[in-house]
Write a protein that holds these residues in place. Structure first.
Motif, PDB file in Angstrom:
ATOM      1  N   UNK A 102     -17.275  -5.516 -40.311  1.00 42.02           N
ATOM      2  CA  UNK A 102     -18.002  -5.682 -42.017  1.00 42.02           C
ATOM      3  C   UNK A 102     -17.660  -6.931 -42.725  1.00 42.02           C
ATOM      4  N   UNK A 103     -18.257  -7.199 -43.781  1.00 35.17           N
ATOM      5  CA  UNK A 103     -17.824  -8.414 -44.292  1.00 35.17           C
ATOM      6  C   UNK A 103     -16.422  -8.441 -44.858  1.00 35.17           C
ATOM      7  N   UNK A 104     -16.023  -7.446 -45.563  1.00 39.11           N
ATOM      8  CA  UNK A 104     -14.792  -7.077 -46.019  1.00 39.11           C
ATOM      9  C   UNK A 104     -14.325  -5.710 -45.795  1.00 39.11           C
ATOM     10  N   UNK A 105     -12.981  -5.588 -45.396  1.00 37.18           N
ATOM     11  CA  UNK A 105     -12.418  -4.486 -45.450  1.00 37.18           C
ATOM     12  C   UNK A 105     -12.070  -3.751 -46.544  1.00 37.18           C
ATOM     13  N   UNK A 106     -12.085  -2.393 -46.982  1.00 36.60           N
ATOM     14  CA  UNK A 106     -11.934  -1.949 -48.439  1.00 36.60           C
ATOM     15  C   UNK A 106     -10.551  -2.019 -48.803  1.00 36.60           C
ATOM     16  N   UNK A 107      -9.845  -1.895 -47.633  1.00 37.77           N
ATOM     17  CA  UNK A 107      -8.288  -1.719 -47.973  1.00 37.77           C
ATOM     18  C   UNK A 107      -7.486  -2.729 -46.936  1.00 37.77           C
ATOM     19  N   UNK A 108      -6.448  -3.477 -47.619  1.00 39.50           N
ATOM     20  CA  UNK A 108      -5.721  -4.388 -46.543  1.00 39.50           C
ATOM     21  C   UNK A 108      -4.572  -3.608 -45.638  1.00 39.50           C
ATOM     22  N   UNK A 109      -4.400  -2.259 -46.013  1.00 40.73           N
ATOM     23  CA  UNK A 109      -3.528  -1.495 -45.343  1.00 40.73           C
ATOM     24  C   UNK A 109      -4.183  -0.504 -44.624  1.00 40.73           C
TER      25      UNK A 109
ATOM     26  N   UNK B  88       0.190  -5.945 -44.011  1.00 39.24           N
ATOM     27  CA  UNK B  88      -0.805  -6.247 -44.772  1.00 39.24           C
ATOM     28  C   UNK B  88      -1.704  -7.193 -44.199  1.00 39.24           C
ATOM     29  N   UNK B  89      -2.847  -6.840 -43.952  1.00 38.85           N
ATOM     30  CA  UNK B  89      -4.082  -7.447 -43.363  1.00 38.85           C
ATOM     31  C   UNK B  89      -4.988  -8.289 -44.164  1.00 38.85           C
TER      32      UNK B  89
ATOM     33  N   UNK C  14      -8.376  -8.831 -40.422  1.00 43.70           N
ATOM     34  CA  UNK C  14      -7.432  -8.220 -39.498  1.00 43.70           C
ATOM     35  C   UNK C  14      -6.386  -8.946 -39.489  1.00 43.70           C
ATOM     36  N   UNK C  15      -6.032 -10.129 -39.390  1.00 43.79           N
ATOM     37  CA  UNK C  15      -4.565 -10.736 -39.330  1.00 43.79           C
ATOM     38  C   UNK C  15      -3.802 -10.394 -40.416  1.00 43.79           C
ATOM     39  N   UNK C  16      -2.526 -10.125 -39.757  1.00 38.76           N
ATOM     40  CA  UNK C  16      -1.375  -9.798 -40.444  1.00 38.76           C
ATOM     41  C   UNK C  16      -0.881 -11.207 -41.511  1.00 38.76           C
ATOM     42  N   UNK C  17      -0.971 -10.813 -42.884  1.00 32.24           N
ATOM     43  CA  UNK C  17      -0.437 -12.046 -43.528  1.00 32.24           C
ATOM     44  C   UNK C  17       0.647 -11.827 -44.253  1.00 32.24           C
ATOM     45  N   UNK C  18       1.215 -10.717 -44.208  1.00 34.77           N
ATOM     46  CA  UNK C  18       2.475 -10.449 -44.876  1.00 34.77           C
ATOM     47  C   UNK C  18       3.010  -8.731 -44.804  1.00 34.77           C
TER      48      UNK C  18
END
Length: 442
Positions: free
Chosen positions: A275-282, A318-319, A370-374
């Motif tokens: 997808x271009x963007x995930x709807x949720x970072x979690x 958080x992704x 999908x990379x974990x940023x925090x």
């Protein structure tokens, strides 16, 4: 008492280190035995008219004694494989090694430290150990070769011997199967590893609901890598291409190495599966506060809430919701610890109230979806651990749950042509699998 399989070996060359079992290295040994050996010859009577009668003959035989004490002082050669979560002390305990000098030498030797960092489950390792647990030699897997140490003749010190790796290789395998009762029943019947079967669910999960859409007669074909170490299968590698036919509809995915060096999966016609963007970072969360005006829990006044709050335990990863570049990572007023990512066009995303950041994160760094940023926290104006997530267009906040976000880019031009060239041999393999399956079913 630990029981070890034994055999007699005539010499102790390094070739022993390629064997697959623990061996007892021994010279000639025997058992002291003086006694009576009874030999009985019996001729079955096949007819009442047998020409002679059977009788037992007993004779004393003396055997010269041979000492076996030497066998108790000879070393064992162990052939083992690295287990999940293994450390060097754990390996030593499993092999019955009690040698602090060898442990210290490997841990303090630069090449030994590198080998310990590269321990991977399934890789082969060997050790020659004395009867009292001292290391004569040990060989550990190392990228591009093996790390081997040997004790000197005096038994006081160790020396490192370099070895080239001729053992690890990657084989491309192919499997096909038909659904009769369940997906994993079919993959087991086809001999497909569980990790590859799970990857199929991930790859086709956006098109097929594997809980409700599967039908008897659906089929799959997959081309994937298997990693072998010294002739033994160690683990599965990448899925290179796969096809799933669900209710008569064909779905195809192919792994492609893009021009920027990233590996991504695409459909057969070159459209990204992402997808271009995930709807949720979690990965697992719930919305605790939506976008719009609300009564602020700290200030007790009505204010605009410019994002969506996701409730989650402290420390939840958080992704990044899309590929981007880190525009900011630090502390910012009521947001507390916040990461701001810049995406293509005028899109930015913000992730606030973080407990801490990915330790490698820094401004200007590129991140993938999908990379974990925090990690979830409660820094800034927060009454408890949660993630505040914003989507901004030209620095104006929009509701992340409603805004129309761009889809992932499809391959075009020269890149699409390169994809088709690289995909063709993989798709031919799948066609071959389908042909064989069709012939076999006739």
């Amino acid at each position: 008492m630990q029981v070890r399989k034994t055999t007699i070996l005539a010499e102790l060359p390094s070739k022993l280190l390629s064997r697959k079992r623990p061996w007892l290295v021994a010279g000639v040994a025997g058992i002291s035995l003086l006694g009576v050996v009874a030999a009985t010859a019996v001729v079955p009577q096949t007819s009442p008219a047998a020409p002679f009668n059977a009788s037992a003959v007993v004779e004393d035989i003396a055997i010269a004694p041979v000492s076996v004490t030497a066998a108790h002082t000879l070393p064992y050669v162990h052939d083992d494989r690295v287990q999940p979560g293994d450390t060097l002390p754990a390996i030593f305990r499993r092999l019955g090694i009690d040698d602090g000098d060898a442990l210290s030498f490997i841990q303090n030797d630069p090449a030994g430290s590198q080998a310990l960092r590269q321990l991977r489950a399934g890789r082969s390792m060997t050790a020659m150990v004395t009867h009292d647990g001292k290391v004569l030699s040990i060989s550990l897997p190392l990228s591009g070769g093996r790390y081997t140490i040997e004790r000197d003749q005096a038994g006081q010190d160790f020396q490192v011997r370099s070895e080239e790796s001729a053992a690890v290789e990657t084989i491309v395998e192919m499997r096909t199967g038909t659904i009769r009762h369940s997906l994993f029943g079919a993959t087991d019947e086809a001999g497909l590893p569980d990790s590859v079967a799970s990857k199929l669910v991930d790859l086709f999960g956006t098109e097929i609901d594997f809980h409700t859409d599967l039908r008897k007669g659906d089929s799959f074909s997959v081309v994937y890598e298997t990693i072998y170490d010294e002739g033994s299968s160690v683990r599965s590698g990448r899925v290179l291409a796969a096809e799933f036919i669900n209710q008569g509809k064909r779905h195809v995915v192919v792994l492609h190495d893009t021009a920027n060096g990233k590996e991504q999966y695409y459909s057969g016609d070159g459209h990204s599966l992402r997808q271009g963007f995930l709807r949720s970072p979690l990965e697992f969360s719930r919305v605790t506060s939506g976008f719009g005006r609300r009564l602020h829990p700290i200030h007790k006044s009505w204010r605009a809430h410019k994002g969506v709050d996701f409730g989650a335990p402290r420390g939840t990863p958080v992704k990044a919701t899309s590929d981007g570049v880190v525009a900011f990572a630090g502390r910012q007023g009521g947001y507390g610890n916040i990461v701001i990512l810049r995406h293509r066009g005028k899109l930015t995303t913000a992730y606030a109230h973080l407990n801490n950041f990915n330790r490698n994160l820094k401004p200007g760094m590129a991140v993938d979806q999908g990379d974990v940023i925090g990690f979830v926290g409660s820094t800034g104006w927060a009454t408890g651990p949660h993630l505040h997530y914003e989507v901004r267009v030209d620095n104006v906040a929009h509701d992340p749950m409603k805004i129309a976000l761009p889809a992932a880019d499809a391959l075009e031009g020269k890149e699409l042509a390169r994809f088709k060239r690289n995909a063709e041999p993989l798709l031919q393999r799948i066609a071959l699998l389908n042909y064989k399956a069709t012939v076999a079913s006739r």
